[in-house]
Design a protein around this motif. Sequence first.
Motif, PDB file in Angstrom:
ATOM      1  N   VAL A   1      -1.156   4.617  -1.660  1.00 50.94           N
ATOM      2  CA  VAL A   1      -2.524   4.649  -1.148  1.00 50.94           C
ATOM      3  C   VAL A   1      -2.618   5.527   0.097  1.00 50.94           C
ATOM      4  O   VAL A   1      -3.570   6.304   0.256  1.00 50.94           O
ATOM      5  N   TYR A   2      -1.644   5.428   0.986  1.00 59.44           N
ATOM      6  CA  TYR A   2      -1.675   6.235   2.211  1.00 59.44           C
ATOM      7  C   TYR A   2      -1.618   7.721   1.883  1.00 59.44           C
ATOM      8  O   TYR A   2      -2.338   8.532   2.473  1.00 59.44           O
TER       9      TYR A   2
ATOM     10  N   GLU B   1      -2.600   9.141  -0.865  1.00 53.10           N
ATOM     11  CA  GLU B   1      -3.880   9.483  -1.483  1.00 53.10           C
ATOM     12  C   GLU B   1      -4.967   9.670  -0.414  1.00 53.10           C
ATOM     13  O   GLU B   1      -5.748  10.621  -0.465  1.00 53.10           O
ATOM     14  N   MET B   2      -4.997   8.778   0.570  1.00 49.45           N
ATOM     15  CA  MET B   2      -5.994   8.892   1.640  1.00 49.45           C
ATOM     16  C   MET B   2      -5.795  10.187   2.418  1.00 49.45           C
ATOM     17  O   MET B   2      -6.768  10.876   2.760  1.00 49.45           O
TER      18      MET B   2
ATOM     19  N   GLU C   1       2.336   1.765  -3.461  1.00 48.14           N
ATOM     20  CA  GLU C   1       1.324   2.195  -4.427  1.00 48.14           C
ATOM     21  C   GLU C   1       0.879   3.643  -4.185  1.00 48.14           C
ATOM     22  O   GLU C   1       0.226   4.226  -5.034  1.00 48.14           O
TER      23      GLU C   1
ATOM     24  N   LEU D   1       0.833  -1.203   0.000  1.00 44.99           N
ATOM     25  CA  LEU D   1       0.000   0.000   0.000  1.00 44.99           C
ATOM     26  C   LEU D   1       0.867   1.251   0.000  1.00 44.99           C
ATOM     27  O   LEU D   1       0.560   2.235  -0.685  1.00 44.99           O
ATOM     28  N   GLN D   2       1.960   1.219   0.770  1.00 44.59           N
ATOM     29  CA  GLN D   2       2.875   2.358   0.825  1.00 44.59           C
ATOM     30  C   GLN D   2       3.491   2.603  -0.554  1.00 44.59           C
ATOM     31  O   GLN D   2       3.555   3.735  -1.027  1.00 44.59           O
TER      32      GLN D   2
END
Length: 68
Positions: A26-27, A29-30, A24, A21-22
């Motif tokens: 994603v964090y 983006e969130m 990609e 996730l890191q």
Amino acid sequence: MQIIVRDNNIDQALRALKKKLQREGVYREMKLRRHYEKPSEKRARERAAAIRRARKLERKRVERDQAR
């Protein structure tokens, strides 16, 4: 995205998931989507990021040329 759990080791699988996730983004983006960001603020943030990337690239190039 798929994470394989081996030997019922959930901790290892969670670490692998968090790492993916890191990578990609994603964090990040969130974090950006938690609050509304005005278009002008977004442009300024992206412009600043581009400048930082360019400066970092230039520093690396200078450092590499000095090593030769």
